[in-house]
Design a protein around this motif. Structure first.
Motif, PDB file in Angstrom:
ATOM      1  N   GLN A 167       0.830  -1.208   0.000  1.00 14.65           N
ATOM      2  CA  GLN A 167       0.000   0.000   0.000  1.00 14.65           C
ATOM      3  C   GLN A 167       0.862   1.255   0.000  1.00 14.65           C
ATOM      4  O   GLN A 167       0.622   2.192  -0.775  1.00 14.65           O
ATOM      5  CB  GLN A 167      -0.925   0.012   1.215  1.00 14.65           C
ATOM      6  N   GLY A 168       1.878   1.296   0.864  1.00  9.85           N
ATOM      7  CA  GLY A 168       2.712   2.486   0.943  1.00  9.85           C
ATOM      8  C   GLY A 168       3.443   2.776  -0.351  1.00  9.85           C
ATOM      9  O   GLY A 168       3.548   3.930  -0.785  1.00  9.85           O
ATOM     10  N   LEU A 169       3.951   1.717  -0.995  1.00  8.86           N
ATOM     11  CA  LEU A 169       4.689   1.900  -2.234  1.00  8.86           C
ATOM     12  C   LEU A 169       3.774   2.375  -3.354  1.00  8.86           C
ATOM     13  O   LEU A 169       4.147   3.239  -4.164  1.00  8.86           O
ATOM     14  CB  LEU A 169       5.387   0.593  -2.625  1.00  8.86           C
ATOM     15  N   ALA A 170       2.558   1.837  -3.419  1.00  7.30           N
ATOM     16  CA  ALA A 170       1.607   2.268  -4.451  1.00  7.30           C
ATOM     17  C   ALA A 170       1.291   3.750  -4.310  1.00  7.30           C
ATOM     18  O   ALA A 170       1.258   4.489  -5.304  1.00  7.30           O
ATOM     19  CB  ALA A 170       0.330   1.439  -4.356  1.00  7.30           C
ATOM     20  N   LEU A 171       1.078   4.216  -3.087  1.00 12.66           N
ATOM     21  CA  LEU A 171       0.769   5.630  -2.870  1.00 12.66           C
ATOM     22  C   LEU A 171       1.976   6.515  -3.171  1.00 12.66           C
ATOM     23  O   LEU A 171       1.828   7.618  -3.694  1.00 12.66           O
ATOM     24  CB  LEU A 171       0.309   5.842  -1.424  1.00 12.66           C
ATOM     25  N   ALA A 172       3.179   6.013  -2.859  1.00 14.97           N
ATOM     26  CA  ALA A 172       4.382   6.790  -3.163  1.00 14.97           C
ATOM     27  C   ALA A 172       4.571   6.933  -4.666  1.00 14.97           C
ATOM     28  O   ALA A 172       4.950   7.999  -5.163  1.00 14.97           O
ATOM     29  CB  ALA A 172       5.603   6.127  -2.524  1.00 14.97           C
ATOM     30  N   ALA A 187      13.243  -5.881  -3.275  1.00  9.70           N
ATOM     31  CA  ALA A 187      13.246  -6.021  -4.728  1.00  9.70           C
ATOM     32  C   ALA A 187      12.121  -5.210  -5.361  1.00  9.70           C
ATOM     33  O   ALA A 187      12.211  -4.821  -6.526  1.00  9.70           O
ATOM     34  CB  ALA A 187      13.102  -7.493  -5.110  1.00  9.70           C
ATOM     35  N   GLN A 188      11.066  -4.915  -4.596  1.00 10.12           N
ATOM     36  CA  GLN A 188       9.948  -4.139  -5.121  1.00 10.12           C
ATOM     37  C   GLN A 188      10.272  -2.642  -5.168  1.00 10.12           C
ATOM     38  O   GLN A 188       9.621  -1.883  -5.885  1.00 10.12           O
ATOM     39  CB  GLN A 188       8.692  -4.360  -4.272  1.00 10.12           C
ATOM     40  N   ALA A 189      11.256  -2.218  -4.383  1.00 17.49           N
ATOM     41  CA  ALA A 189      11.617  -0.799  -4.351  1.00 17.49           C
ATOM     42  C   ALA A 189      13.131  -0.673  -4.195  1.00 17.49           C
ATOM     43  O   ALA A 189      13.620  -0.191  -3.172  1.00 17.49           O
ATOM     44  CB  ALA A 189      10.898  -0.110  -3.195  1.00 17.49           C
ATOM     45  N   PRO A 190      13.890  -1.095  -5.194  1.00 18.15           N
ATOM     46  CA  PRO A 190      15.354  -1.134  -5.052  1.00 18.15           C
ATOM     47  C   PRO A 190      15.999   0.234  -4.851  1.00 18.15           C
ATOM     48  O   PRO A 190      17.123   0.320  -4.350  1.00 18.15           O
ATOM     49  CB  PRO A 190      15.812  -1.775  -6.363  1.00 18.15           C
ATOM     50  N   ASP A 191      15.307   1.293  -5.225  1.00 20.73           N
ATOM     51  CA  ASP A 191      15.856   2.636  -5.056  1.00 20.73           C
ATOM     52  C   ASP A 191      15.597   3.216  -3.662  1.00 20.73           C
ATOM     53  O   ASP A 191      16.129   4.281  -3.328  1.00 20.73           O
ATOM     54  CB  ASP A 191      15.274   3.593  -6.099  1.00 20.73           C
ATOM     55  N   VAL A 192      14.800   2.524  -2.867  1.00 21.36           N
ATOM     56  CA  VAL A 192      14.496   2.991  -1.514  1.00 21.36           C
ATOM     57  C   VAL A 192      15.448   2.301  -0.539  1.00 21.36           C
ATOM     58  O   VAL A 192      15.505   1.076  -0.490  1.00 21.36           O
ATOM     59  CB  VAL A 192      13.035   2.678  -1.136  1.00 21.36           C
ATOM     60  N   PRO A 193      16.218   3.046   0.233  1.00 20.51           N
ATOM     61  CA  PRO A 193      17.198   2.415   1.130  1.00 20.51           C
ATOM     62  C   PRO A 193      16.545   1.648   2.269  1.00 20.51           C
ATOM     63  O   PRO A 193      15.379   1.875   2.612  1.00 20.51           O
ATOM     64  CB  PRO A 193      18.006   3.604   1.656  1.00 20.51           C
ATOM     65  N   ALA A 194      17.310   0.753   2.859  1.00 22.48           N
ATOM     66  CA  ALA A 194      16.881   0.078   4.076  1.00 22.48           C
ATOM     67  C   ALA A 194      17.190   0.976   5.270  1.00 22.48           C
ATOM     68  O   ALA A 194      18.204   1.673   5.298  1.00 22.48           O
ATOM     69  CB  ALA A 194      17.606  -1.256   4.226  1.00 22.48           C
ATOM     70  N   MET A 195      16.317   0.954   6.268  1.00 21.50           N
ATOM     71  CA  MET A 195      16.534   1.762   7.457  1.00 21.50           C
ATOM     72  C   MET A 195      17.856   1.406   8.136  1.00 21.50           C
ATOM     73  O   MET A 195      18.517   2.264   8.747  1.00 21.50           O
ATOM     74  CB  MET A 195      15.369   1.570   8.431  1.00 21.50           C
ATOM     75  N   ALA A 196      18.273   0.147   7.990  1.00 22.77           N
ATOM     76  CA  ALA A 196      19.523  -0.298   8.607  1.00 22.77           C
ATOM     77  C   ALA A 196      20.746   0.401   8.017  1.00 22.77           C
ATOM     78  O   ALA A 196      21.822   0.379   8.626  1.00 22.77           O
ATOM     79  CB  ALA A 196      19.665  -1.813   8.463  1.00 22.77           C
TER      80      ALA A 196
END
Length: 331
Positions: A217-222, A239-248
């Motif tokens: 849901q969050g990715l669709a809205l973004a 893999a669904q949002a490779p350009d979004v970093p991991a919080m870690a």
């Protein structure tokens, strides 16, 4: 990880080689007969149409294809998954009814609830993991931050002025926010909602400022430009949002994922548990199921029964201090 199957009287390689036909060894043939050839009830513990329900049905379809048996999803939702989980605990231990093992009732509820109608550690036969699903930090477009470091700096400079939403106290959405607040040393307000939809209405309206939502849901809205995605809560990028970093990447060891697996009631014969586990492994290795899971934001996640039981216990232990620190409690 590897596992010694000699105690069960057979090896994984030998069992896989025997296939789904009648098995030659008497002990295994008896075990095969213990799993009825008729329909198998799969107890879904959340309402129809949600993300976990879709993933459950995809797995059941693949298991029906592999075994030739019909897997029928029976939704028994309510109380954060506790109602359906109780149904699984009280089901016959012959394999005619299995169901969804989920993070909410098995790793969060034991600390969140003062009383439960089941014991998460003792009342189930854990069979295998099925999927893992990270959350996604999204913020209102008017929040002046374009990255996690910028957001942390903003929140530290404005203690108590910003709020994060959740779909309910004690959910992974809520606990992701609590972990963020704790690890980054922030003073931010938690605003719980009765589900993700009303939380997103207020997020887009600016009444709250951020949410760690389930990734689909969050990715669709973004992608529609309605919110801004800053990070995923898995250990690595999705893999669904490779350009979004991991919080870690900004807060080392930050990791919270939603997960689902398959389990039955306590008392199932070990050889029956092992047979379902092997068939589950086969289903999760299917390219089309992997693809369908990925389309819904999840990654396939196979475990042995022993690994699954250990994972659940460790997950409960890791969530407990976050829940206690948040003050969330249901008596």
């Amino acid at each position: 990880m590897t596992q010694d199957y000699r105690a069960a009287g057979f090896t994984r390689r030998a069992t896989l080689g025997l296939g789904l036909a009648a098995l030659a060894a008497p002990s295994i043939g008896t075990a095969q007969a213990q799993w009825p050839t008729g329909p198998v009830r799969f107890i879904g513990i959340f309402p129809p149409g949600g993300g976990t329900d879709i993933l459950s049905r995809l797995w059941c379809m693949k298991m029906s294809e592999i075994t030739g048996q019909q897997f029928v999803v029976e939704n028994r939702s309510g109380s954060g998954g506790n109602i359906g989980t109780e149904v699984i605990a009280n089901a016959p231990a012959d394999g005619t009814a299995i169901g969804l093992a989920s993070v909410a009732p098995l790793a969060i509820s034991p600390t969140l609830y003062g009383r439960l109608p089941f014991n998460a550690a003792r009342d189930f036969s854990f069979i295998s993991g099925l999927w893992q699903l990270p959350n996604l930090l999204v913020i209102n477009n008017d929040v002046p931050a374009r990255s996690v470091p910028e957001l942390i700096a903003l929140l530290r400079a404005n203690p108590g002025r910003y709020a994060f939403a959740s779909s309910g106290s004690g959910t992974t959405v809520h606990l992701s926010g609590e972990m963020f607040r704790s690890m980054a040393g922030l003073d931010i307000l938690h605003v719980p909602y009765r589900g993700g939809a009303p939380a997103h209405v207020d997020l887009q309206g600016g009444r709250v400022h951020m949410i760690f939502d389930n990734i689909p849901q969050g990715l669709a809205l973004a992608r529609e430009g309605k919110v801004r995605a800053l990070a995923v809560t898995g250990r690595e990028r999705s893999a669904q949002a490779p350009d979004v970093p991991a919080m870690a990447e900004f807060l080392p060891d930050f990791e919270i994922t939603s997960w689902g697996g398959v389990m039955g009631p306590a008392g199932m014969a070990p050889v029956l548990v092992e047979r379902i586990n092997i068939l589950t492994k086969q289903s999760l290795e299917s390219p089309d199921l992997k693809r369908r899971f990925e389309e819904n934001g999840a990654s396939t996640w196979y475990t042995t029964p022993e690994e699954f039981a250990r994972f659940r216990a460790a997950n409960e232990a890791s969530f407990a201090p976050l829940i206690r620190a948040s003050g969330a409690r249901v008596e």
